[in-house]
Design an enzyme around this catalytic site. Structure first.
Site, PDB file in Angstrom:
ATOM      1  N   CYS A  33       0.800  -1.227   0.000  1.00 46.51           N
ATOM      2  CA  CYS A  33       0.000   0.000   0.000  1.00 46.51           C
ATOM      3  C   CYS A  33       0.830   1.274   0.000  1.00 46.51           C
ATOM      4  O   CYS A  33       0.287   2.358  -0.133  1.00 46.51           O
ATOM      5  CB  CYS A  33      -0.891   0.013   1.238  1.00 46.51           C
ATOM      6  N   CYS A 102      -0.524  -5.393   7.111  1.00 47.59           N
ATOM      7  CA  CYS A 102      -0.199  -4.168   7.845  1.00 47.59           C
ATOM      8  C   CYS A 102       0.668  -4.492   9.064  1.00 47.59           C
ATOM      9  O   CYS A 102       1.479  -3.666   9.482  1.00 47.59           O
ATOM     10  CB  CYS A 102      -1.460  -3.456   8.303  1.00 47.59           C
TER      11      CYS A 102
HETATM   12 FE1  FES Z   1      -1.085   0.145   4.443  1.00 45.55          FE
HETATM   13 FE2  FES Z   1      -2.351  -1.143   6.266  1.00 45.55          FE
HETATM   14  S1  FES Z   1      -3.132  -0.541   4.375  1.00 45.55           S
HETATM   15  S2  FES Z   1      -0.302  -0.619   6.253  1.00 45.55           S
END
Ligand code: FES
Length: 125
Positions: A33, A102
């Site tokens: 992400c 994450c």
């Molecule tokens: Fe990026 Fe959780 S969506 S660390």
């Protein structure tokens, strides 16, 4: 979808900030992400006596950073290296499967900070 503990750590994160004279600093980015996390550690007699974190990321990333600072405080460097993303997720009462990545950030950033400290110490010899 989130456990109460995740929500608590997200809303009231522990140990947020920076340690200006940190003994070790670890920064990692999440390739999934693009979020970023930095963990600062203070070490005394091979023990992590203090930690702080800065996270630019989702709620789960903030909760996992907060939790890992609590898990690692007072631990030896060796014990800190053994903390896994699974330990973090478990201590938070679980994470939704889509958010498991994450928790990688927290464990990786802690391990980076410990390695950074060890490298600096090695360089001083
Ligand atoms: Fe990026 Fe959780 S969506 S660390």
């Amino acid at each position: 979808m989130y456990s109460e503990r995740v929500i608590d750590h997200f809303k009231n994160p522990r140990n947020v900030g920076e340690i200006p004279e940190a003994d070790g600093v670890g920064t990692v980015g999440n390739p999934v992400c693009g979020d970023l996390m930095t963990i600062y550690i203070k070490v005394k007699d091979d023990r992590i006596v203090d930690l702080k974190f800065k996270t630019f990321g989702c709620g789960a990333a903030i909760a996992t950073s907060s939790m890992i600072t609590e898990l690692a405080k007072g631990k030896t460097l060796e014990e800190g290296m053994k903390i896994t993303r699974g330990d973090v997720a478990e201590s938070l009462g679980g994470l939704p499967p889509i958010k498991m990545h994450c928790s990688n950030l927290a464990a990786d950033a802690l391990h980076e900070a410990i390695n950074d400290y060890l490298k600096k110490k090695e360089g001083q010899k």
